[in-house]
Write an enzyme that holds these catalytic residues in place. Sequence first.
Site, short mmCIF file in Angstrom:
data_model
loop_
_atom_site.label_atom_id
_atom_site.label_comp_id
_atom_site.label_asym_id
_atom_site.label_seq_id
_atom_site.Cartn_x
_atom_site.Cartn_y
_atom_site.Cartn_z
NE ARG A 46 -2.49 -1.08 3.55
CZ ARG A 46 -2.79 -2.10 4.18
NH1 ARG A 46 -3.20 -3.41 3.69
NH2 ARG A 46 -2.41 -2.16 5.44
CE LYS A 137 -14.58 9.64 1.09
NZ LYS A 137 -14.30 8.71 0.05
CE LYS A 221 -15.83 12.09 -3.51
NZ LYS A 221 -14.58 11.59 -3.52
P1 13P Z 1 -15.07 7.00 -6.71
O1 13P Z 1 -14.63 8.01 -7.59
O2 13P Z 1 -14.20 5.65 -7.20
O3 13P Z 1 -16.48 6.71 -6.67
O4 13P Z 1 -14.47 7.36 -5.25
C1 13P Z 1 -14.55 8.54 -4.93
C2 13P Z 1 -14.74 8.38 -3.45
O5 13P Z 1 -14.05 9.09 -2.59
C3 13P Z 1 -15.87 7.74 -2.92
O6 13P Z 1 -16.24 8.17 -1.56
#
Ligand code: 13P
Length: 340
Positions: A46, A137, A221
């Site tokens: 990782r 996030k 987002k």
């Molecule tokens: P994806 O673009 O693969 O959907 O992932 C973005 C993300 O942070 C999902 O929480």
Amino acid sequence: MSLEQLAATASAMVAPGKGILAADESNATIRSRFDAIGVENTPANRRDYRSFMFRTDPAMADHISGVILFDETIRQHDVDGTPLVQYIKDRGSIPGIKVDQGPREMANFPGERVTDGLDGLRDRLRDYYAHGARFAKWRAVIDIDGKLVPTPGAVKANAHMLARYAALCQEEGIVPIVEPEVLMDGANDIDRCFEVTEFVLKKTFQELFEMRVQLEGMVLKPNMVIAGKKSPVQASVAEVAEKTLTCLKITVPSLVPGIAFLSGGQSDVQATAHLDAMNRLGGNPWKLTFSYGRALQAAAQKAWGGKTEQVAAAQAAFAKRASMNGLASQGAWTEALEAA
Ligand code: 13P
């Protein structure tokens, strides 16, 4: 922390030509990505994988405004002792951190989920700030199943937790990425996705208002408005762009500096084409960019396959997606550039 500082960070996250790399896969999620390319899911693998991505020059400096990290990665050091976070900062990109602890089955709401992670969050945010995180996030997931799911109760619970998280982030000088993801896995058509996304975003901004979250100091987002993967009727790029923008104009206040979409299982090129089409339509009060996980990384993972001698090819694959999406964030992507 002043609102000016939060707003400056939020603006930098959605700067022209740049977007966010979502590299915050939990160890369980990265396992499924590594399984697909035959790589063992160890801390060293990782580390090596994320290390080469963060050292991709000049794509990181040119197109990646910020990187969302998982808890392990924000504390991880490279073989020579360099903190992985340093690679991000050295390229003028901002380290961020996933702070939710994943969606769980919601009591009394069979088939629906609510995201864990508020307990102890203030202390964890302080620790992450000390490790360099300037944004965070939290992802809520909303399933679509026929007309009855999602329920108003489950949407409200998820929206409330997003708003509580966002308020705590701002208190600690961290810009919250507010991510209410309506999943695109179902058999629903694009209009049902529109209806659910509109409802979810309205509930989310109502809760953000009630929890006194400052809109200038956050980034939204969302998912795009798109047909479910199992739907026999798939929408055109133009329809996705037009319906997504209409839905966002109905729901997202213009004080929000930027909207950074998730890719959600779209193909790499689809995710780029949709973002580009929305920016070409123009006239939006907010910046529109990417915060992609899979759509930025899938090609690089495939090229890498865990082999040191493939790192340069994998970096080139990552750089290509970063630059194509950088163009799309300005409505300047073309199929000819994609093919070049
Ligand atoms: P994806 O673009 O693969 O959907 O992932 C973005 C993300 O942070 C999902 O929480």
